[in-house]
Design a protein around this motif. Structure first.
Motif, PDB file in Angstrom:
ATOM      1  N   TYR A 154       0.843  -1.054  -0.010  1.00 54.43           N
ATOM      2  CA  TYR A 154       0.070  -0.141  -0.135  1.00 54.43           C
ATOM      3  C   TYR A 154       0.785   1.242   0.010  1.00 54.43           C
ATOM      4  O   TYR A 154       1.663   1.399   0.819  1.00 54.43           O
ATOM      5  CB  TYR A 154      -0.850  -0.028   1.116  1.00 54.43           C
ATOM      6  N   GLY A 160       1.072   4.584   0.839  1.00 53.34           N
ATOM      7  CA  GLY A 160       0.469   5.641   1.530  1.00 53.34           C
ATOM      8  C   GLY A 160       1.283   6.908   1.561  1.00 53.34           C
ATOM      9  O   GLY A 160       2.387   7.212   1.150  1.00 53.34           O
ATOM     10  N   GLU A 161       0.994   7.837   2.246  1.00 52.36           N
ATOM     11  CA  GLU A 161       1.465   9.204   2.371  1.00 52.36           C
ATOM     12  C   GLU A 161       3.286   9.128   2.933  1.00 52.36           C
ATOM     13  O   GLU A 161       3.891   9.555   2.335  1.00 52.36           O
ATOM     14  CB  GLU A 161       0.772  10.161   3.330  1.00 52.36           C
ATOM     15  N   ARG A 170       5.366   7.481  -0.022  1.00 49.81           N
ATOM     16  CA  ARG A 170       5.289   8.210  -1.337  1.00 49.81           C
ATOM     17  C   ARG A 170       6.732   8.757  -1.647  1.00 49.81           C
ATOM     18  O   ARG A 170       7.019   8.626  -2.692  1.00 49.81           O
ATOM     19  CB  ARG A 170       4.257   9.285  -1.380  1.00 49.81           C
ATOM     20  N   SER A 203      -6.089   1.560  -6.325  1.00 46.25           N
ATOM     21  CA  SER A 203      -6.596   0.955  -4.992  1.00 46.25           C
ATOM     22  C   SER A 203      -5.564   0.765  -4.146  1.00 46.25           C
ATOM     23  O   SER A 203      -5.824   0.347  -2.931  1.00 46.25           O
ATOM     24  CB  SER A 203      -7.636  -0.315  -5.310  1.00 46.25           C
ATOM     25  N   ASP A 204      -4.328   0.762  -4.484  1.00 43.20           N
ATOM     26  CA  ASP A 204      -3.215   0.296  -3.470  1.00 43.20           C
ATOM     27  C   ASP A 204      -2.564   1.807  -3.220  1.00 43.20           C
ATOM     28  O   ASP A 204      -1.314   1.735  -2.802  1.00 43.20           O
ATOM     29  CB  ASP A 204      -2.167  -0.317  -4.350  1.00 43.20           C
ATOM     30  N   THR A 205      -3.164   2.826  -3.537  1.00 40.38           N
ATOM     31  CA  THR A 205      -2.510   3.937  -2.950  1.00 40.38           C
ATOM     32  C   THR A 205      -3.477   4.907  -2.184  1.00 40.38           C
ATOM     33  O   THR A 205      -4.796   4.560  -2.304  1.00 40.38           O
ATOM     34  CB  THR A 205      -2.297   4.939  -4.090  1.00 40.38           C
ATOM     35  N   ASP A 206      -3.179   5.907  -1.208  1.00 41.69           N
ATOM     36  CA  ASP A 206      -4.268   6.636  -0.507  1.00 41.69           C
ATOM     37  C   ASP A 206      -4.990   7.770  -1.270  1.00 41.69           C
ATOM     38  O   ASP A 206      -5.707   8.396  -0.825  1.00 41.69           O
ATOM     39  CB  ASP A 206      -3.299   7.197   0.547  1.00 41.69           C
TER      40      ASP A 206
END
Length: 244
Positions: free
Chosen positions: A78, A80-81, A84, A216-219
Motif C-alpha cells: 500500500y 500511503g503518504e 510516497r 486501489s493500492d494508494t491513498d
C-alpha cells in the motif's frame, strides 16, 4: 480468466508484459493498457482482468523494461503518504528517462505484438492509460491513427502532448481528470484545443478526486471515481471497437 506473462520484442530488448483475455476460444478486440508511474503491479493486473471480463484482450506492458523486469521499483503493498517520497525518488528518474522517442518506438512494438496475438481479432484497437500512462496512450493514438479507434486517459497530463499531436488523433477520446490536477480554466483550454483539432471527445473533472484516484493500492484511491471511470471507459470501447 486466462492470463499470461509475455515478452514483447522491441528495438531495445524485451519488454515483459501481462495479458488477460476471455476464455471463450474466440478472438476479441485488443486493448493496450499503460500503467501509472508506479508501474506494472498487482492492481494493474486486477484492472486488466476486470476489463478482459467485458470481452477484451488486454495487454499491459512494463514500459520501464529497459531498467529491468516488473516490479522495477520495490513497492510496498500500500503506497500511503509516508511511503510516497521514497517511491517517487526511485520512480521519477525512470519517468524522466522515458523520452518521447522511446515512447513511440515502444508503441510500434506493443501494437505490432498486440495485433498479432491469436486471441485478438482483426480491426482497430484501443489504448488506455493512467497518470503518465495516459500521456503514453495519447502519444500512441496520435502516432497510429489508422489502428487506434479509442483512447482514454485518467488523472493524466494529457495536455502535454501539445496541439500537433492532438490534431493527429482520429480515435474517440475520453479524459477523466483529477480535481487536484487541473483547474476549470485549464480544462477549458484543453477542450478548446481538442475542438480545434476536430477530436470526438469527452473530457471532465471527476468531483472530489486527487491524482491517482483509480489506484486501489494508494491513498489517492476513490472507489466511486473508479466506478465512474468504468462507466466512461466501457461504453467508449463498446462504441469504437468492432466485436465481429
Amino acid at each position: 480468466m486466462p492470463t499470461k506473462t509475455l515478452q514483447i520484442p522491441t528495438p531495445d530488448g524485451q519488454a515483459d508484459a501481462f495479458a488477460a483475455f476471455p476464455d471463450h476460444g474466440e478472438r476479441h478486440p485488443g486493448v493496450l493498457m499503460y500503467a501509472d508511474g508506479f508501474g506494472l503491479r498487482p492492481v494493474l493486473r486486477e484492472m486488466a482482468r476486470e476489463l478482459a471480463g467485458h470481452g477484451y484482450y488486454v495487454l499491459v506492458p512494463n514500459f520501464f523494461y529497459r531498467h529491468g523486469p516488473a516490479p522495477v521499483v520495490e513497492l510496498p503493498e500500500y503506497i500511503g503518504e509516508e511511503a510516497r517520497p521514497a517511491v517517487f525518488a526511485q520512480v521519477m528518474p525512470l519517468i524522466e528517462a522515458h523520452t518521447t522517442e522511446r515512447v513511440l518506438s515502444d508503441a510500434d512494438a506493443y501494437l505490432r505484438f498486440l495485433t498479432t496475438r491469436p486471441e485478438v481479432g482483426a480491426g482497430p484497437v484501443a489504448v488506455t492509460g493512467y497518470c503518465i500512462g495516459g500521456l503514453l496512450a495519447v502519444r500512441t493514438a496520435a502516432a497510429h491513427p489508422s489502428q487506434v479507434a479509442a483512447v482514454a486517459g485518467f488523472h493524466a497530463p494529457v495536455g502535454a502532448v501539445g496541439p500537433d499531436s492532438l490534431s493527429r488523433l482520429t480515435a474517440q477520446v475520453h479524459f477523466g481528470h483529477a480535481e487536484s490536477d487541473i483547474t476549470p480554466e485549464a480544462l477549458g483550454e484543453l477542450d478548446q484545443a481538442l475542438d480545434a483539432a476536430g477530436v470526438d471527445y469527452t473530457s471532465e473533472i471527476y468531483p472530489g478526486t486527487i491524482h491517482g484516484f483509480t489506484m486501489s493500492d494508494t491513498d489517492a484511491f476513490n472507489p466511486s471515481a473508479l466506478q465512474h471511470h468504468w462507466d466512461r471507459l466501457l461504453p467508449l470501447l463498446d462504441r469504437a471497437l468492432a466485436r465481429s
